[in-house]
Design an enzyme around this catalytic site. Structure first.
Site, mmCIF file in Angstrom:
data_model
loop_
_atom_site.group_PDB
_atom_site.id
_atom_site.type_symbol
_atom_site.label_atom_id
_atom_site.label_comp_id
_atom_site.label_asym_id
_atom_site.label_seq_id
_atom_site.Cartn_x
_atom_site.Cartn_y
_atom_site.Cartn_z
ATOM 1 N N TYR A 326 0.799 -1.186 0.056
ATOM 2 C CA TYR A 326 0.205 0.176 -0.077
ATOM 3 C C TYR A 326 0.922 1.354 -0.140
ATOM 4 O O TYR A 326 0.666 2.259 -0.666
ATOM 5 C CB TYR A 326 -0.763 0.127 1.446
ATOM 6 C CG TYR A 326 -2.116 -1.054 1.244
ATOM 7 C CD1 TYR A 326 -3.178 -0.558 0.328
ATOM 8 C CD2 TYR A 326 -2.235 -1.735 2.275
ATOM 9 C CE1 TYR A 326 -4.121 -1.606 0.183
ATOM 10 C CE2 TYR A 326 -3.295 -2.772 2.084
ATOM 11 C CZ TYR A 326 -4.486 -2.179 1.152
ATOM 12 O OH TYR A 326 -5.593 -3.297 0.977
ATOM 13 N N PHE A 329 2.569 2.093 -3.554
ATOM 14 C CA PHE A 329 1.511 2.567 -4.470
ATOM 15 C C PHE A 329 1.232 4.207 -3.997
ATOM 16 O O PHE A 329 0.838 4.948 -4.899
ATOM 17 C CB PHE A 329 0.238 1.643 -4.429
ATOM 18 C CG PHE A 329 0.729 0.636 -5.308
ATOM 19 C CD1 PHE A 329 1.408 0.327 -6.132
ATOM 20 C CD2 PHE A 329 0.200 -0.814 -4.673
ATOM 21 C CE1 PHE A 329 1.817 -0.620 -7.214
ATOM 22 C CE2 PHE A 329 0.479 -1.759 -5.464
ATOM 23 C CZ PHE A 329 1.224 -1.929 -6.771
ATOM 24 N N LYS A 335 -0.588 10.059 -9.692
ATOM 25 C CA LYS A 335 -1.781 9.117 -10.075
ATOM 26 C C LYS A 335 -2.815 9.877 -9.286
ATOM 27 O O LYS A 335 -3.908 10.165 -9.661
ATOM 28 C CB LYS A 335 -1.585 7.861 -9.629
ATOM 29 C CG LYS A 335 -2.878 6.847 -9.568
ATOM 30 C CD LYS A 335 -2.572 5.606 -9.145
ATOM 31 C CE LYS A 335 -2.346 5.406 -7.824
ATOM 32 N NZ LYS A 335 -1.987 3.983 -7.528
ATOM 33 N N TYR A 336 -2.403 10.329 -8.024
ATOM 34 C CA TYR A 336 -3.852 10.773 -7.104
ATOM 35 C C TYR A 336 -4.044 11.933 -7.409
ATOM 36 O O TYR A 336 -5.260 12.724 -7.284
ATOM 37 C CB TYR A 336 -3.469 10.775 -5.629
ATOM 38 C CG TYR A 336 -3.474 9.332 -5.213
ATOM 39 C CD1 TYR A 336 -4.269 8.565 -5.258
ATOM 40 C CD2 TYR A 336 -2.088 8.763 -4.666
ATOM 41 C CE1 TYR A 336 -4.444 7.060 -4.979
ATOM 42 C CE2 TYR A 336 -1.981 7.163 -4.511
ATOM 43 C CZ TYR A 336 -3.299 6.286 -4.675
ATOM 44 O OH TYR A 336 -3.264 5.214 -4.304
ATOM 45 N N GLU A 394 -14.201 -1.207 1.809
ATOM 46 C CA GLU A 394 -12.786 -1.985 1.680
ATOM 47 C C GLU A 394 -12.975 -3.315 2.600
ATOM 48 O O GLU A 394 -13.375 -3.629 3.535
ATOM 49 C CB GLU A 394 -11.765 -1.261 2.369
ATOM 50 C CG GLU A 394 -9.933 -2.189 2.605
ATOM 51 C CD GLU A 394 -9.680 -2.274 1.222
ATOM 52 O OE1 GLU A 394 -9.377 -3.562 1.084
ATOM 53 O OE2 GLU A 394 -9.756 -1.530 0.291
ATOM 54 N N ASP A 422 -16.707 -6.587 1.258
ATOM 55 C CA ASP A 422 -16.481 -6.596 -0.445
ATOM 56 C C ASP A 422 -17.471 -5.969 -1.115
ATOM 57 O O ASP A 422 -18.635 -6.084 -0.853
ATOM 58 C CB ASP A 422 -16.458 -8.108 -0.606
ATOM 59 C CG ASP A 422 -16.044 -8.309 -2.146
ATOM 60 O OD1 ASP A 422 -16.501 -7.550 -3.066
ATOM 61 O OD2 ASP A 422 -15.324 -9.524 -2.314
ATOM 62 N N MET A 423 -17.137 -5.014 -1.984
ATOM 63 C CA MET A 423 -17.955 -4.074 -2.718
ATOM 64 C C MET A 423 -19.142 -4.967 -3.198
ATOM 65 O O MET A 423 -20.219 -4.418 -3.559
ATOM 66 C CB MET A 423 -17.137 -3.358 -3.728
ATOM 67 C CG MET A 423 -16.671 -4.032 -4.603
ATOM 68 S SD MET A 423 -15.648 -2.895 -5.997
ATOM 69 C CE MET A 423 -14.151 -2.802 -4.846
ATOM 70 N N GLU A 438 -9.757 2.458 -7.761
ATOM 71 C CA GLU A 438 -8.405 2.281 -8.459
ATOM 72 C C GLU A 438 -8.250 0.788 -8.433
ATOM 73 O O GLU A 438 -7.316 0.319 -7.858
ATOM 74 C CB GLU A 438 -7.406 3.088 -7.583
ATOM 75 C CG GLU A 438 -7.270 2.783 -6.086
ATOM 76 C CD GLU A 438 -5.955 3.658 -5.509
ATOM 77 O OE1 GLU A 438 -4.865 3.752 -6.387
ATOM 78 O OE2 GLU A 438 -5.932 3.735 -4.415
ATOM 79 N N GLU A 447 -6.809 -6.965 -13.302
ATOM 80 C CA GLU A 447 -6.887 -7.174 -11.761
ATOM 81 C C GLU A 447 -8.392 -7.012 -11.523
ATOM 82 O O GLU A 447 -8.862 -6.653 -10.203
ATOM 83 C CB GLU A 447 -6.285 -6.199 -10.944
ATOM 84 C CG GLU A 447 -4.760 -6.179 -11.128
ATOM 85 C CD GLU A 447 -4.103 -5.361 -10.317
ATOM 86 O OE1 GLU A 447 -4.316 -4.747 -9.276
ATOM 87 O OE2 GLU A 447 -2.801 -5.296 -10.496
#
Length: 638
Positions: A326, A329, A335-336, A394, A422-423, A438, A447
């Site tokens: 984590y 990244f 990216k952000y 998350e 889990d979404m 992301e 992924e």
């Protein structure tokens, strides 16, 4: 001593050698070596055996120096052996052929005894080099640490207009190399040393060599021009080539007689300094080119240890990421920043200025990790003056703990609700205006972003916005000898049927990228399927010549929102972003593509209840097996 100091460069290209043209008689090699090292060369390319030697019964090998005269460290660190150039293993004359085989084996055995790191093999005399390759292949089976560098001229003649009807033979040294390495079964200890002369092939033809195991560029003195002060210099094309070689860890070796009579000491001035090497002015120029190169950028220095290192892609649904992953990244500021720009634009479009005080936008971060997208979204809200309510969803229970700590630390309790789920399973208490994720991999969908977002879009309003809104994968054929040999070392099919994340470096791109699969979100179509199939035909770069395709490099480009994009596709890549390396789809057997022929490849994205996988196959110019059938070797778990 090295050519110079270049920040971040620890490769062998810092060292320059010199070729010893004349056999040092009377064990004169130590003096030659000391003179070369004193003149700032780092090593010598020297004959190991008297070139007049021919094998006779009972004869002792007339070597240039014994291991009593030069110590093991000197041999190993400062000498590259040069195998006798008279050797011709494909000669019609049987006596010459047999003498050549015996001498080659004797010289390599002597080089092994001296612990040399490498020996240079003379160039094949003919385009048909089957016996030469057979003997070298035999030798390679018995070598442990030493590499053999096949010496080849860097040339590819172009057909003349009046030759088109005559079909005159086009000389292409890459073809010779390809035949030789195929006969030797892609041995990882067989490399290339390229002779660079005054003329160079086309840029695209040269490009093929960057995917091959080139270890040395032997710069002939006749390749040098003369500048206004009488010193040697190189043409712009030669300079560009040598700089590219430096960037690919390829060492320079200077060879030939001096064509520039440069006096090291002004006339009339007495000096006790030792006599400079005749080729020192050429070394000075090569060092000047090296020192003139820009330092490696900070990002390249960070990534240098990942170059051509094969990594298995993440399994983000099956595995929970560790804090270190984590953190790596999260350091990707670019990216952000792009995500923050996308959220800001979406908020402005969603809430007009006259409704700012009365409207609160519901934003859901699905796959929130340790909270970087939560932070980016709240910063976008502050920047645009919009009110925001954030749900951070998350599945990793460890990351959820960190999320709670972050929210308490930042004082976001009234703004952010953490959901440990889990979404795909969560029942949202309200619908979202904006869904942010992301979940992208190096190939976009690898992924399982499509599957995750399909499961999450049920709690997005019908007119809701998904960030990203779409993403497309791309591939292109590449030559990548190192990657092929690294996979081949596993000695199984499964590793050739796995897609790897890799910081591509020593590769040659052979054709422009083409689009593979595109996914758009939200996708409310009743018949939506994430299975895909495409067939692509690549026309190879013009003037390149034939090539060998070891596999396909994969990339992605994503539209976050409207004109805000994110990606690693080479033509549109987001600068200074390091979260994704390309993906590599290998071929079990490399495909030879003749000059002028296209290559046709088929890609499938396959879905089952518990996994998603890719299959791929080449059908033109020659068919390959279908790789990874039924996801037998590589898959991503749902």
């Amino acid at each position: 001593m090295p050519l110079g100091q270049r920040a971040g460069d620890k490769s062998d290209s810092r060292y320059c050698g010199v070729e010893v043209l004349d056999f040092p008689a009377g064990e004169g090699l130590p003096a030659v070596l000391n003179h070369s090292l004193a003149s700032a060369f780092d090593f010598i390319l020297a004959p190991l055996v008297d070139p007049n030697y021919r094998p006779t019964p009972g004869a002792v090998l007339p070597v240039s120096a014994s291991d009593l005269v030069l110590g093991p460290a000197q041999w190993s660190n400062h000498v590259v052996g040069k195998i006798s150039e008279w050797i011709d293993l494909d000669a019609e004359d049987e006596r010459l052929r047999l003498d050549s085989e015996l001498t080659l084996k004797q010289e390599i055995a002597w080089a092994s005894h001296l612990s040399l790191q490498a020996c240079v093999l003379p160039a094949p005399r003919k385009s048909s080099c089957g016996n030469y390759a057979r003997v070298v292949n035999q030798i390679l089976q018995g070598l442990t640490n030493m590499h053999l560098w096949l010496r080849l001229p860097l040339e590819k003649s172009e057909p003349m207009d009046d030759d088109l009807d005559n079909k005159s033979e086009i000389v292409d040294s890459w073809e010779l190399w390809n035949s030789f390495r195929l006969l030797c079964d892609h041995s990882s200890q067989l490399c290339v040393a390229l002779d660079i002369s005054s003329t160079l092939p086309s840029i695209n033809s040269l490009g093929r060599w960057f995917g091959e195991p080139v270890r040395a560029a032997i710069l002939q003195t006749n390749a040098f021009l003369t500048n206004a002060k009488g010193y040697p210099c190189l043409s712009k094309r030669h300079q560009k080539l040598l700089t590219a070689f430096f960037n690919h860890s390829i060492q320079a070796i200077i060879s030939g007689r001096s064509n520039h009579k440069v006096s090291p000491v002004p006339e009339g001035v007495l000096s006790d300094a030792p006599v400079r090497h005749a080729l020192s002015p050429y070394l000075d120029y090569v060092a000047y080119l090296y020192q003139r190169m820009d330092p490696l950028p900070e990002q390249e220095r960070f990534e240098i240890n990942y170059r051509d290192f094969l990594q298995s892609p993440l399994q983000p649904l099956m595995d929970n990421l560790e804090a270190q992953t984590y953190e790596t990244f999260e350091k990707d500021v670019v990216k952000y920043t792009q995500y923050q720009r996308a959220v800001a634009k979406a908020l402005v479009d969603r809430v007009p200025d006259d409704a700012v005080s009365t409207t609160r936008t519901v934003l859901m971060v699905v796959g929130a990790g340790r909270g970087p997208l939560v932070r980016a979204s709240l910063q976008a809200a502050e920047e645009t003056g919009r009110k925001l309510k954030v749900y951070a969803v998350e599945k990793n229970p460890n990351a959820v703990i960190t999320l709670h700590s972050l929210i308490k630390l930042e004082g976001w309790e009234s703004l952010v609700t953490v959901i440990s789920s889990d979404m795909r399973c969560w029942d949202a208490p309200e619908k979202a205006d904006i869904l942010v994720s992301e979940l992208l991999g190096s190939f976009g969908d690898n992924e399982l972003s499509p599957e995750c977002l399909d499961g999450a879009q049920r709690f997005l309003k019908p007119d809701g916005i998904s960030i990203p809104s779409s993403y497309t994968s791309f591939i292109q054929p590449i030559t990548a000898s190192k990657l092929h040999n690294d996979i081949k070392a596993h000695k199984d099919i499964a590793h050739f049927e796995t897609a790897y994340v890799v910081k591509l470096h020593r590769i040659a791109t052979l054709a422009p990228t083409q689009q593979v699969f595109t996914f758009t979100h939200p996708n409310f179509s009743a018949n939506a399927s994430n299975q895909r199939y495409t067939k692509l035909q690549f026309e190879m770069l013009p003037d390149m010549g034939s090539c060998l395709v070891h596999g396909f490099a994969g990339y992605f480009d994503s539209v976050l929102y409207k004109d805000v994009h994110l990606g690693i596709e080479p033509n549109t890549a987001t600068p200074n972003m390091f979260s994704w390396f390309p993906i590599f789809f290998p071929l079990r057997k490399p495909i030879y593509v003749p000059d002028g022929s296209p290559i046709e490849v088929h890609f499938w994205r396959c879905c089952a209840p518990t996994k998603v996988w890719y299959e791929w196959a080449v059908t033109t110019p020659t068919p390959s097996p279908i790789h990874n059938s039924n996801g037998r070797s590589y898959w991503v778990g749902l």
